[in-house]
Design an enzyme around this catalytic site. Structure first.
Site, mmCIF file in Angstrom:
data_model
loop_
_atom_site.group_PDB
_atom_site.id
_atom_site.type_symbol
_atom_site.label_atom_id
_atom_site.label_comp_id
_atom_site.label_asym_id
_atom_site.label_seq_id
_atom_site.Cartn_x
_atom_site.Cartn_y
_atom_site.Cartn_z
ATOM 1 N N TYR A 163 0.832 -1.210 0.000
ATOM 2 C CA TYR A 163 0.000 0.000 0.000
ATOM 3 C C TYR A 163 0.864 1.258 0.000
ATOM 4 O O TYR A 163 0.655 2.166 -0.812
ATOM 5 C CB TYR A 163 -0.938 0.002 1.211
ATOM 6 C CG TYR A 163 -1.835 1.217 1.255
ATOM 7 C CD1 TYR A 163 -2.993 1.266 0.487
ATOM 8 C CD2 TYR A 163 -1.508 2.322 2.040
ATOM 9 C CE1 TYR A 163 -3.813 2.399 0.507
ATOM 10 C CE2 TYR A 163 -2.320 3.447 2.069
ATOM 11 C CZ TYR A 163 -3.466 3.476 1.301
ATOM 12 O OH TYR A 163 -4.273 4.596 1.317
ATOM 13 N N LYS A 167 1.090 4.038 -3.079
ATOM 14 C CA LYS A 167 0.718 5.441 -2.903
ATOM 15 C C LYS A 167 1.921 6.371 -3.102
ATOM 16 O O LYS A 167 1.759 7.509 -3.572
ATOM 17 C CB LYS A 167 0.083 5.653 -1.526
ATOM 18 C CG LYS A 167 -1.287 4.998 -1.386
ATOM 19 C CD LYS A 167 -2.288 5.583 -2.379
ATOM 20 C CE LYS A 167 -3.703 5.086 -2.138
ATOM 21 N NZ LYS A 167 -4.693 5.728 -3.022
#
Length: 254
Positions: A163, A167
């Site tokens: 994650y 990002k």
């Protein structure tokens, strides 16, 4: 005069209601959840009865679906002025040696690759159009893109290798394309939210330490993130380019 006389396109549908509420009368929304999409349409109409909605059910991981959905939205309204890319998933938390390759790929195909494909399609259409008039007569932009990254684009936390990496990639895409498309008068920025009251965080315990890391000591309301998106999309931000606006209650300065 509304700050949003053009066409908004939102993937993930998160900010669509706010665009409608602020007087944007043409909104395209893309989401993989049909029920959520229908509810967003209802809320947009409730916020602004004059709004025209174009909706598409799509999977951010599927290149053909992304391109077809964005092309359909462009065909429906003839332009895309404010693109917001907010579709994303968090995925399971685990250190790298315990995270499956399948989960790693799913997170990155959605958050990183899927966003890049969407932005690529949006900008391709923006290149065909000229700026609309602005609220105060200043020079306008041919189009704007706001990507929803994360405060984990800027810092990290345990057990989020996929994650956080995805990002961070969103932030890098934003900055790179901001440079490349400045000469075309297209702005590309991102917002970096912290914890937000969404279905992704509904299972957090009220005493979870993550809630108290940010100096403000609470999660953000979805509207607080949407307001940052609206500002960066609007003609009040015509000289902001390649920015990463943290909306995280001070998490990244703590």
């Amino acid at each position: 005069m509304t700050l949003f006389p053009g066409v908004a396109l939102v993937t993930g549908a998160g900010s669509a209601i706010s665009f409608a509420r602020e007087g944007c009368n043409k909104v395209a929304i893309l989401d993989r959840n049909k029920e959520g999409l229908d509810e967003t349409v209802r809320l947009c109409k409730e916020a602004n009865p004059a709004v025209e909605i174009h909706k598409e059910v799509y999977d951010a991981r599927d290149e053909n679906q992304v391109n077809a959905s964005i092309s359909a939205a462009y065909k429906a309204f003839g332009r895309i002025d404010y693109a917001v890319n907010s579709a994303g998933i968090f995925g399971p938390m685990a250190p790298s040696h315990e995270l499956s390759i399948a989960d790693f790929d799913d997170i990155n195909r959605t958050n990183y690759r899927g966003l890049w494909i969407a932005q690529r399609a949006e900008i391709s259409h923006m290149l065909k159009q000229e700026p609309l008039p602005t609220h105060d007569g200043r020079p306008g932009n041919r189009g704007t893109v706001v990507n929803v990254a994360s405060n984990l684009s800027l810092v990290s936390r345990p057990e989020t290798p996929a994650y956080s990496g995805s990002k961070a990639g969103v932030l890098s895409i934003t900055r790179s394309d901001a440079i490349d498309y400045s000469k075309h008068n297209i702005r590309v920025n991102c917002v970096c939210p912290g914890l937000v009251e969404t279905p992704m965080t509904k299972d957090l315990s009220p005493d979870d330490p993550a809630l108290f890391v940010a100096p403000l000591g609470r999660m953000a309301k979805p509207q607080e993130v949407a307001d940052a998106v609206l500002f960066l999309s609007s003609s009040k931000a015509t000289y902001i380019q390649g920015a990463a606006l943290s909306v995280d209650g001070g998490y990244t300065i703590n």
